[in-house]
Design a protein around this motif. Structure first.
Motif, short mmCIF file in Angstrom:
data_model
loop_
_atom_site.label_atom_id
_atom_site.label_comp_id
_atom_site.label_asym_id
_atom_site.label_seq_id
_atom_site.Cartn_x
_atom_site.Cartn_y
_atom_site.Cartn_z
N TRP A 93 -4.95 -8.60 -39.13
CA TRP A 93 -5.38 -8.95 -37.78
C TRP A 93 -4.21 -9.48 -36.97
CZ3 TRP A 93 -4.81 -13.94 -35.98
CH2 TRP A 93 -4.48 -14.90 -36.94
N ILE A 94 -4.36 -9.40 -35.67
CA ILE A 94 -3.40 -10.01 -34.74
C ILE A 94 -4.14 -10.27 -33.43
CG2 ILE A 94 -2.53 -7.82 -33.83
CD1 ILE A 94 0.28 -9.29 -33.84
N PRO A 95 -3.88 -11.43 -32.79
CA PRO A 95 -4.54 -11.67 -31.50
C PRO A 95 -3.99 -10.71 -30.44
CG PRO A 95 -3.21 -13.58 -32.16
CD PRO A 95 -3.06 -12.55 -33.22
N ARG A 96 -4.89 -10.19 -29.61
CA ARG A 96 -4.50 -9.26 -28.54
C ARG A 96 -4.61 -9.89 -27.17
NH1 ARG A 96 -7.13 -3.39 -29.03
NH2 ARG A 96 -5.63 -2.70 -27.50
N GLY A 97 -5.50 -10.85 -27.05
CA GLY A 97 -5.69 -11.47 -25.75
C GLY A 97 -6.70 -12.59 -25.83
N MET A 98 -6.70 -13.41 -24.79
CA MET A 98 -7.64 -14.53 -24.76
C MET A 98 -8.07 -14.76 -23.32
SD MET A 98 -7.28 -18.38 -26.38
CE MET A 98 -5.61 -18.63 -25.91
N THR A 99 -9.36 -14.88 -23.13
CA THR A 99 -9.94 -15.23 -21.84
C THR A 99 -10.44 -16.66 -21.96
OG1 THR A 99 -10.63 -12.94 -21.52
CG2 THR A 99 -11.67 -14.61 -20.12
N VAL A 100 -10.06 -17.51 -21.02
CA VAL A 100 -10.44 -18.92 -21.12
C VAL A 100 -11.15 -19.39 -19.85
CG1 VAL A 100 -8.53 -19.41 -22.68
CG2 VAL A 100 -8.24 -19.80 -20.25
N GLU A 101 -11.96 -20.41 -20.03
CA GLU A 101 -12.61 -21.09 -18.91
C GLU A 101 -12.43 -22.59 -19.12
OE1 GLU A 101 -16.59 -19.90 -17.57
OE2 GLU A 101 -16.42 -18.29 -19.06
N TYR A 102 -11.90 -23.25 -18.11
CA TYR A 102 -11.76 -24.70 -18.13
C TYR A 102 -13.00 -25.27 -17.45
CZ TYR A 102 -7.09 -23.07 -19.06
OH TYR A 102 -6.00 -22.42 -19.60
N LEU A 103 -13.83 -25.96 -18.21
CA LEU A 103 -15.14 -26.38 -17.71
C LEU A 103 -15.12 -27.76 -17.07
CD1 LEU A 103 -17.13 -25.06 -20.79
CD2 LEU A 103 -16.71 -23.90 -18.59
N LYS A 104 -14.31 -28.66 -17.64
CA LYS A 104 -14.17 -30.01 -17.07
C LYS A 104 -12.96 -30.66 -17.67
CE LYS A 104 -16.69 -33.44 -18.98
NZ LYS A 104 -17.80 -34.29 -19.32
N LYS A 105 -12.52 -31.77 -17.10
CA LYS A 105 -11.35 -32.48 -17.61
C LYS A 105 -11.62 -32.97 -19.03
CE LYS A 105 -9.95 -34.25 -13.12
NZ LYS A 105 -9.85 -35.47 -12.31
N VAL A 143 -15.66 -28.70 -22.79
CA VAL A 143 -14.67 -28.87 -21.74
C VAL A 143 -13.87 -27.58 -21.51
CG1 VAL A 143 -14.43 -31.36 -22.08
CG2 VAL A 143 -12.96 -29.82 -23.37
N PHE A 144 -14.00 -26.65 -22.45
CA PHE A 144 -13.19 -25.44 -22.43
C PHE A 144 -13.88 -24.41 -23.31
CE2 PHE A 144 -10.09 -22.96 -24.83
CZ PHE A 144 -9.06 -22.66 -23.96
N LYS A 145 -13.81 -23.16 -22.93
CA LYS A 145 -14.29 -22.12 -23.84
C LYS A 145 -13.37 -20.92 -23.74
CE LYS A 145 -17.95 -20.15 -20.95
NZ LYS A 145 -19.37 -19.81 -20.90
N ALA A 146 -13.30 -20.20 -24.84
CA ALA A 146 -12.41 -19.04 -24.90
C ALA A 146 -13.06 -17.92 -25.69
CB ALA A 146 -11.09 -19.43 -25.57
N VAL A 147 -12.69 -16.71 -25.36
CA VAL A 147 -13.02 -15.55 -26.16
C VAL A 147 -11.67 -14.91 -26.50
CG1 VAL A 147 -14.11 -13.28 -26.26
CG2 VAL A 147 -15.27 -15.17 -25.11
N ILE A 148 -11.41 -14.82 -27.81
CA ILE A 148 -10.14 -14.26 -28.27
C ILE A 148 -10.41 -12.88 -28.86
CG2 ILE A 148 -8.14 -14.60 -29.76
CD1 ILE A 148 -8.87 -17.59 -29.81
N SER A 149 -9.63 -11.93 -28.40
CA SER A 149 -9.72 -10.56 -28.92
C SER A 149 -8.71 -10.43 -30.05
CB SER A 149 -9.40 -9.57 -27.80
OG SER A 149 -9.25 -8.28 -28.34
N MET A 150 -9.22 -10.22 -31.26
CA MET A 150 -8.38 -9.99 -32.43
C MET A 150 -8.41 -8.50 -32.75
SD MET A 150 -7.44 -13.04 -33.29
CE MET A 150 -7.94 -14.75 -33.38
#
Length: 157
Positions: A93-105, A143-150
């Motif tokens: 496997w290798i990470p290809r990309g990551m989409t992130v959302e900053y929800l709060k401090k 506070v943060f969420k991500a979806v990482i494409s592996m």
């Protein structure tokens, strides 16, 4: 460390706080950039990884909250190690990309929790394995969420 050896190492070391610390140190030795967040693995199993990151000066931004990139780093570490212990030995496997959302401090220490978005992934076929990572504060609020494409594919023989 290969997938099974990583899980075996965790199983041997995770029974004590010093063992979990040593496991975290060994992972940071293998991938030195992660040392910047001083992670401390809490839980690790196929399909599940929990990595706390303590709020300390080294991970703060100019307003005194946990830096967004420190949370990205924690997300990639949790997602990558979860993927490593979840895949069969015949797959890489290798990470290809990551989409992130900053929800709060993030005003407190944070915890990254990684889980696969498709637990019944077909490992026999190369493709995109999506990992969902939630980062919560000390109160359990996201506070943060991500979806990482592996990208996963069969190992070359």
């Amino acid at each position: 460390m290969a997938n099974q050896s990583t899980l075996n190492l965790w199983t041997r070391l995770s029974a004590t706080a010093s063992g979990r610390w040593l496991f975290s140190q060994l992972l940071c030795f293998k991938a030195p950039y992660f040392r910047s967040i001083a992670p401390r693995f809490k839980e690790l199993a196929p399909g599940h990884c929990v990595v706390p990151v303590r709020k300390r000066r080294a991970v703060l931004n100019h307003i005194g909250t946990v830096h967004a990139i420190a949370m990205c780093n924690a997300a990639e570490l949790a997602g990558g190690v979860m993927t490593e212990v979840s895949i069969p030995a015949s797959v890489r496997w290798i990470p290809r990309g990551m989409t992130v959302e900053y929800l709060k401090k993030a005003t407190t220490s944070v915890t990254a929790t990684a889980r696969p978005m498709n637990p019944s992934f077909d490992w026999a076929v190369a493709g995109e394995y999506l990992v969902e990572v939630s980062v919560t504060d000390a109160g359990g609020e996201a506070v943060f969420k991500a979806v990482i494409s592996m990208w996963v594919s069969p190992r070359k023989r």
